[in-house]
Motif scaffolding. Structure first.
Motif, short mmCIF file in Angstrom:
data_model
loop_
_atom_site.label_atom_id
_atom_site.label_comp_id
_atom_site.label_asym_id
_atom_site.label_seq_id
_atom_site.Cartn_x
_atom_site.Cartn_y
_atom_site.Cartn_z
N LEU A 1 -25.63 72.13 14.52
CA LEU A 1 -26.43 71.06 15.10
C LEU A 1 -27.91 71.43 15.04
CD1 LEU A 1 -26.49 68.36 16.73
CD2 LEU A 1 -26.55 69.78 18.79
N PHE A 2 -28.68 70.59 14.34
CA PHE A 2 -30.13 70.73 14.26
C PHE A 2 -30.77 69.62 15.10
CE2 PHE A 2 -28.33 72.36 10.35
CZ PHE A 2 -29.06 73.52 10.08
N LEU B 1 -34.46 63.61 17.30
CA LEU B 1 -33.66 63.31 16.12
C LEU B 1 -32.66 64.45 15.95
CD1 LEU B 1 -33.54 61.13 13.82
CD2 LEU B 1 -34.73 62.80 12.39
N TYR B 2 -31.38 64.10 15.93
CA TYR B 2 -30.30 65.08 15.81
C TYR B 2 -29.69 64.99 14.42
CZ TYR B 2 -30.30 65.52 20.93
OH TYR B 2 -30.64 65.75 22.23
N LEU B 3 -29.27 66.14 13.91
CA LEU B 3 -28.56 66.19 12.65
C LEU B 3 -27.39 67.14 12.82
CD1 LEU B 3 -30.24 66.23 9.18
CD2 LEU B 3 -28.05 67.31 9.58
N ILE B 4 -26.18 66.61 12.74
CA ILE B 4 -24.98 67.43 12.89
C ILE B 4 -24.27 67.49 11.55
CG2 ILE B 4 -23.48 65.51 13.64
CD1 ILE B 4 -22.19 67.60 15.61
N PHE C 1 -41.02 65.37 10.07
CA PHE C 1 -41.86 65.53 8.89
C PHE C 1 -42.35 66.97 8.72
CE2 PHE C 1 -42.16 61.11 10.23
CZ PHE C 1 -41.79 60.46 9.07
N ASN C 2 -41.77 67.87 9.48
CA ASN C 2 -42.19 69.27 9.45
C ASN C 2 -40.95 70.16 9.40
OD1 ASN C 2 -43.20 71.83 9.93
ND2 ASN C 2 -44.33 71.28 11.78
N ASP C 3 -40.80 70.90 8.31
CA ASP C 3 -39.65 71.80 8.17
C ASP C 3 -39.53 72.73 9.37
OD1 ASP C 3 -39.07 70.77 5.68
OD2 ASP C 3 -39.96 72.42 4.56
N ASP C 4 -40.66 73.30 9.79
CA ASP C 4 -40.65 74.32 10.84
C ASP C 4 -40.31 73.76 12.22
OD1 ASP C 4 -41.33 76.21 8.94
OD2 ASP C 4 -43.49 75.98 9.30
N ALA C 5 -40.36 72.44 12.36
CA ALA C 5 -40.09 71.84 13.67
C ALA C 5 -38.61 71.69 13.97
CB ALA C 5 -40.78 70.47 13.78
N TRP C 6 -37.76 71.90 12.96
CA TRP C 6 -36.32 71.79 13.19
C TRP C 6 -35.81 72.99 13.98
CZ3 TRP C 6 -33.24 67.70 12.52
CH2 TRP C 6 -33.68 66.67 11.69
N GLU C 7 -35.16 72.73 15.09
CA GLU C 7 -34.55 73.78 15.91
C GLU C 7 -33.08 73.94 15.52
OE1 GLU C 7 -34.97 72.82 20.00
OE2 GLU C 7 -37.12 72.45 19.86
N GLY C 8 -32.62 75.19 15.58
CA GLY C 8 -31.22 75.44 15.30
C GLY C 8 -31.02 76.11 13.97
N PRO C 9 -29.75 76.17 13.55
CA PRO C 9 -28.68 75.35 14.12
C PRO C 9 -27.99 75.98 15.32
CG PRO C 9 -27.86 76.56 12.23
CD PRO C 9 -29.32 76.89 12.35
N LEU C 10 -27.63 75.11 16.27
CA LEU C 10 -26.73 75.50 17.34
C LEU C 10 -25.31 75.49 16.76
CD1 LEU C 10 -26.20 75.96 20.44
CD2 LEU C 10 -25.88 73.47 20.59
N GLN D 1 -31.08 81.19 9.18
CA GLN D 1 -30.44 80.09 9.89
C GLN D 1 -28.95 80.00 9.56
OE1 GLN D 1 -33.52 77.15 8.44
NE2 GLN D 1 -33.12 76.24 10.45
N LEU D 2 -28.60 80.34 8.33
CA LEU D 2 -27.21 80.23 7.91
C LEU D 2 -26.91 81.33 6.89
CD1 LEU D 2 -24.57 78.60 8.16
CD2 LEU D 2 -25.37 77.18 6.25
N PRO D 3 -26.76 82.58 7.34
CA PRO D 3 -26.46 83.68 6.40
C PRO D 3 -25.21 83.43 5.57
CG PRO D 3 -27.00 84.53 8.59
CD PRO D 3 -26.85 83.05 8.73
N GLU D 4 -24.28 82.65 6.11
CA GLU D 4 -23.03 82.38 5.39
C GLU D 4 -23.25 81.66 4.07
OE1 GLU D 4 -21.97 81.94 9.85
OE2 GLU D 4 -23.68 81.64 8.53
N LEU D 5 -24.42 81.03 3.91
CA LEU D 5 -24.68 80.29 2.68
C LEU D 5 -24.65 81.21 1.46
CD1 LEU D 5 -25.25 77.29 2.04
CD2 LEU D 5 -27.67 77.89 1.87
#
Length: 549
Positions: A129-130, A111-114, A136-145, A85-89
């Protein structure tokens, strides 16, 4: 043009709407390293409050906490759980880089998380943007855009205007851009406010209330001059003007125990009561000893129609119109205020920096309910040739979240090469130094020979805080834990601020070859974190039980 006065609100009144009953609570509500909080209330998701805080280089990252009563908070999920999701990390940068200052908002069933990934490399900050319908589910988060960043800045906010358009605001002078949440495209930013004149105007949040657009920001830097200030306008594009009471939330120039108050967010509950969250450090005005770093506090808000929001001074003991106590929060995450007993095979709440999965194995063959950590080439201070993606760190940790505590882990380790090492640590900074503060006197290294009776058996390593200002390190044979040997003492000032100012102290287990050729892993088990007391004012620790940690 407004006249700004740098005065704190020192009123002693705590506000509750007519018909509401004030209930007592203690700050911080998210104790331990939980900086830059943003919160929202979602009636459609079973009347639940959601908050997020900065995670920097910790992985999993972008935590989302959930609560029904604003006091009991549970980790609902992490939006960032997969390295891809974020190789830069894994970029070889500084400890203060990573995920900064997220905003969480709900709009039309989502639910949005920017947030921003911040690095001092030439490619600058990235906006992420997630989104999810199941927080309540880690796998349900889409993104990040990946969202365009025309202002090349940080501290994102999301706002849906009356005209149906979506806007994001960013920091360093406050800019607003129209944004397309389906593509990540952003229009040229418009500068709308530069704050009251203090340095580092940042952390913007926009609210639409009573015909005004209110713009809440942080100023003064995240130190003892930190404040929250507010302005308003009839137009989203401004001009914004403040009022003669700024800042609205601060502890500077006072003798309060909670300092550095700022980077706030405002939200309502189901009854229409307004609340504020902010970061703060429990240091007193000396700002010398605060090992847990920046934590999240809750303040009731009085916000009458057409008026400015009014907030009380942040203190450890407060009261407000809290919802009824309710711990019926779904999910398997850990409660923020509970005793922590973790089997390695159930490692909820454990974090790792620069994670390389090959360094870790849960319950390997022959070692059930252990976490095997293979040695990383470098130790926790790394070296000039450290490559996070390749080397990784054989290190997992949890946050210190109480003033007085006992932390212990059993380790089975049979080194075969020189310089192989395994142990536990009270840790603040990755810098190549022995303390968080340059020039701080560091305790001398003390080495004890393991008794023959301990060889080949699990050894219990223990770290305790017997007060808010010092730690004790000790060890015992796991099967004879009462025969504990004290190895040394250390001041909590060593892990307060200094070169790790954005984070707080963590407690963890590690394995390293210290640059040598060693390959011997260590097996860690029986993780225990027992919170004993929480200091809510200078010299005022509150005892903690299993259900009130």
């Amino acid at each position: 043009m407004a006249l700004f006065k740098q005065v704190a609100l020192l009123g002693l009144g705590l506000f509750a709407p007519s018909g509401s009953h004030a209930k007592a609570y203690n700050n911080p509500i998210l104790p331990g390293w939980n900086s830059d909080p943003s919160c929202t209330f979602v009636k459609e998701l079973d009347a639940t409050f959601f908050c997020t805080t900065s995670s920097f280089l910790a992985f999993p990252g972008v935590p989302v906490y959930a609560s029904k009563d604003l006091v009991n908070w549970k980790l609902a999920s992490n939006a960032l759980t997969r390295p891809e999701q974020l190789p830069e990390l894994s970029f070889n940068g500084q400890q203060s880089e990573g995920i900064w200052a997220s905003t969480v908002r709900y709009h039309e069933g989502v639910l949005y998380l920017i947030t921003s990934y911040v690095t001092w490399s030439p490619w600058g900050p990235k906006i992420l943007l997630f989104r999810t319908t199941d927080p309540f589910n880690d796998d349900a988060w889409e993104g990040p855009l990946r969202v365009e960043n025309p202002g090349n800045d940080i501290d994102l906010d999301l706002f849906w205007d009356r005209n149906g358009k979506t806007y994001m605001s960013v920091a360093a002078g406050i800019y607003i851009s129209e944004v397309d949440l389906s593509t990540g495209a952003a229009k040229a930013p418009i500068k709308v406010w530069n704050g009251t004149g203090d340095r580092n105007p940042e952390g913007p949040h926009i609210y639409d209330k009573d015909g005004f657009y209110y713009l809440l920001i942080g100023e003064g830097g995240t130190e003892t001059n930190h404040t929250a200030t507010i302005a308003r306008s009839k137009s989203l594009q401004g001009p914004y003007e403040g009022y003669d009471g700024n800042p609205i939330l601060t502890a500077k120039n006072t003798d309060e125990y909670f300092q550095t108050v700022g980077h706030a967010d405002l939200f309502q509950d189901a009854s229409g009561n307004w609340w504020a969250v902010a970061l703060a450090t429990r240091s007193g005005p000396d700002w010398e000893i605060y090992p847990m770093g920046r934590e999240s506090v809750l303040v009731p808000v009085k916000w009458e129609k057409g008026e400015w929001p009014v907030l009380d001074m942040v203190r450890g003991k407060m009261s407000g119109p809290l919802p009824e106590r309710n711990r019926n929060v779904p999910g398997n995450g850990h409660w923020n205020r509970l005793l922590s007993r973790i089997k390695s095979a159930e490692a909820s709440g454990l974090l790792a920096p620069a994670q390389v999965e090959s360094l870790f194995a849960v319950s390997p063959k022959g070692h059930p309910n252990t976490l095997r950590i293979s040695p990383s080439r470098v130790n926790l201070t790394a070296d000039a040739s450290f490559e996070p993606k390749k080397d990784g760190l054989g290190f997992v940790f949890r946050k210190q979240s109480s003033t007085i505590f006992a932390y212990s882990v059993d380790v089975l380790f049979d080194p075969t090469e020189p310089d192989e090492e395994a142990g536990i640590t009270i840790f603040l900074t990755f810098r190549v130094e022995a303390s968080g503060k340059l020039g701080e006197e560091v305790p001398k290294e003390r080495t004890l020979t393991i008794p023959k009776a301990w060889l080949g058996k699990p050894i219990r390593l223990i770290a305790r805080a017997s007060s808010g200002s010092s730690y004790v390190l000790s060890a015992a044979l796991a099967s004879a834990s009462k025969e504990e040997k004290v190895l040394g003492h250390a001041s909590a000032s060593i892990v307060s601020g200094g070169s790790g100012p954005f984070t707080g102290t963590v407690l963890g287990a590690y394995t390293t070859s210290n640059g040598g050729n060693g390959k011997t892993p260590a097996f860690f088990s029986r993780w225990r974190y027992t919170p004993l007391a929480q200091e809510i004012a200078d010299g005022e620790p509150i005892p903690l039980g299993k259900r009130n940690a």
